[in-house]
Design a protein around this motif. Sequence first.
Motif, PDB file in Angstrom:
ATOM      1  N   TRP A 243      -1.807 -20.983   4.863  1.00 17.52           N
ATOM      2  CA  TRP A 243      -0.394 -20.977   4.531  1.00 17.52           C
ATOM      3  C   TRP A 243       0.452 -22.175   5.285  1.00 17.52           C
ATOM      4  CZ3 TRP A 243       2.456 -16.730   1.810  1.00 17.52           C
ATOM      5  CH2 TRP A 243       1.574 -15.702   1.153  1.00 17.52           C
ATOM      6  N   HIS A 244       1.407 -22.443   4.790  1.00 16.07           N
ATOM      7  CA  HIS A 244       2.241 -23.530   5.528  1.00 16.07           C
ATOM      8  C   HIS A 244       2.945 -22.830   6.785  1.00 16.07           C
ATOM      9  CE1 HIS A 244       5.523 -26.149   6.408  1.00 16.07           C
ATOM     10  NE2 HIS A 244       4.889 -27.100   5.699  1.00 16.07           N
ATOM     11  N   GLN A 245       3.135 -23.377   7.901  1.00 12.51           N
ATOM     12  CA  GLN A 245       3.491 -22.709   9.061  1.00 12.51           C
ATOM     13  C   GLN A 245       4.871 -22.093   8.793  1.00 12.51           C
ATOM     14  OE1 GLN A 245       3.170 -26.183  11.772  1.00 12.51           O
ATOM     15  NE2 GLN A 245       5.297 -26.915  11.269  1.00 12.51           N
ATOM     16  N   PHE A 246       5.660 -22.854   7.916  1.00 12.91           N
ATOM     17  CA  PHE A 246       6.995 -22.183   7.762  1.00 12.91           C
ATOM     18  C   PHE A 246       6.692 -20.583   7.275  1.00 12.91           C
ATOM     19  CE2 PHE A 246      10.192 -20.723   4.362  1.00 12.91           C
ATOM     20  CZ  PHE A 246      11.394 -21.148   5.121  1.00 12.91           C
ATOM     21  N   TRP A 247       6.040 -20.368   6.353  1.00 11.80           N
ATOM     22  CA  TRP A 247       5.793 -18.954   6.131  1.00 11.80           C
ATOM     23  C   TRP A 247       5.293 -18.077   6.998  1.00 11.80           C
ATOM     24  CZ3 TRP A 247       8.890 -18.407   2.270  1.00 11.80           C
ATOM     25  CH2 TRP A 247       8.870 -19.460   1.234  1.00 11.80           C
ATOM     26  N   ILE A 248       4.433 -18.655   7.997  1.00  9.13           N
ATOM     27  CA  ILE A 248       3.768 -17.996   9.069  1.00  9.13           C
ATOM     28  C   ILE A 248       4.923 -17.476  10.158  1.00  9.13           C
ATOM     29  CG2 ILE A 248       2.134 -17.818  10.937  1.00  9.13           C
ATOM     30  CD1 ILE A 248       0.493 -19.770   8.972  1.00  9.13           C
ATOM     31  N   ALA A 249       5.715 -18.685  10.180  1.00  8.99           N
ATOM     32  CA  ALA A 249       6.775 -18.387  11.195  1.00  8.99           C
ATOM     33  C   ALA A 249       7.846 -17.523  10.897  1.00  8.99           C
ATOM     34  CB  ALA A 249       7.286 -19.713  11.541  1.00  8.99           C
ATOM     35  N   ASN A 250       7.991 -17.444   9.403  1.00  7.33           N
ATOM     36  CA  ASN A 250       9.167 -16.599   8.984  1.00  7.33           C
ATOM     37  C   ASN A 250       8.689 -15.182   8.780  1.00  7.33           C
ATOM     38  OD1 ASN A 250      11.863 -17.950   8.156  1.00  7.33           O
ATOM     39  ND2 ASN A 250      10.355 -19.480   7.868  1.00  7.33           N
ATOM     40  N   VAL A 251       7.586 -14.928   8.467  1.00  5.34           N
ATOM     41  CA  VAL A 251       6.928 -13.684   8.427  1.00  5.34           C
ATOM     42  C   VAL A 251       6.943 -12.900   9.835  1.00  5.34           C
ATOM     43  CG1 VAL A 251       4.441 -13.896   8.529  1.00  5.34           C
ATOM     44  CG2 VAL A 251       5.232 -11.870   7.129  1.00  5.34           C
ATOM     45  N   ILE A 252       6.685 -13.781  10.647  1.00  8.59           N
ATOM     46  CA  ILE A 252       6.813 -13.153  12.144  1.00  8.59           C
ATOM     47  C   ILE A 252       8.133 -12.989  12.721  1.00  8.59           C
ATOM     48  CG2 ILE A 252       6.342 -13.612  14.504  1.00  8.59           C
ATOM     49  CD1 ILE A 252       3.806 -15.359  13.672  1.00  8.59           C
ATOM     50  N   TYR A 253       9.136 -13.775  12.094  1.00 12.23           N
ATOM     51  CA  TYR A 253      10.282 -13.518  12.610  1.00 12.23           C
ATOM     52  C   TYR A 253      10.908 -12.463  11.854  1.00 12.23           C
ATOM     53  CZ  TYR A 253      15.330 -14.526  13.568  1.00 12.23           C
ATOM     54  OH  TYR A 253      16.900 -14.509  14.161  1.00 12.23           O
ATOM     55  N   LEU A 254      10.598 -12.182  10.538  1.00 13.40           N
ATOM     56  CA  LEU A 254      11.225 -11.246   9.765  1.00 13.40           C
ATOM     57  C   LEU A 254      10.726  -9.731  10.104  1.00 13.40           C
ATOM     58  CD1 LEU A 254      12.518  -9.767   7.379  1.00 13.40           C
ATOM     59  CD2 LEU A 254      10.147 -10.300   6.032  1.00 13.40           C
TER      60      LEU A 254
END
Length: 142
Positions: free
Chosen positions: A107-118
């Motif tokens: 997956w794109h790093q955007f989605w990974i970072a955002n799932v962690i932040y969420l």
Amino acid sequence: MTHEEKRAWIRLFAAVVSYGVYLAVVLGRAGGRPLPDVPYATVLLWTVGASIAAAIVAEIVLGAVTPGASRAKDVRDREIGQRGDHIGQSFVVIGGVAAMLMAMGGWHQFWIANVIYLCFTLSAVLGNVAKIGLYRGGFPQW
């Protein structure tokens, strides 16, 4: 209201507001583009930092406006803190597993970072809501 309950309210408010600001800025920048193309890293770092700083400042202000309030933690405060933290930590684990699976899936790093932040935000929200609930509704025997 105990000092620890006030701290839980402050941290809950800081987490919700900072994540809301993050979403508003990132979604506002999208302008029809795919979300992974939106610059997000700087906003993410600033909102996390601002949330931490705002909570610290609010706790300092709380201490200044209530100088005579007891800040001593008793057994009940410690147990509520531990239970709230344990309840909230479930989302840290969920976020870590989700990010690991997303990374393995390419997956794109955007989605990974955002799932962690969420999940960090949900952890803070759930943990502090649990603490407030335990302070307000009594201390159930589990």
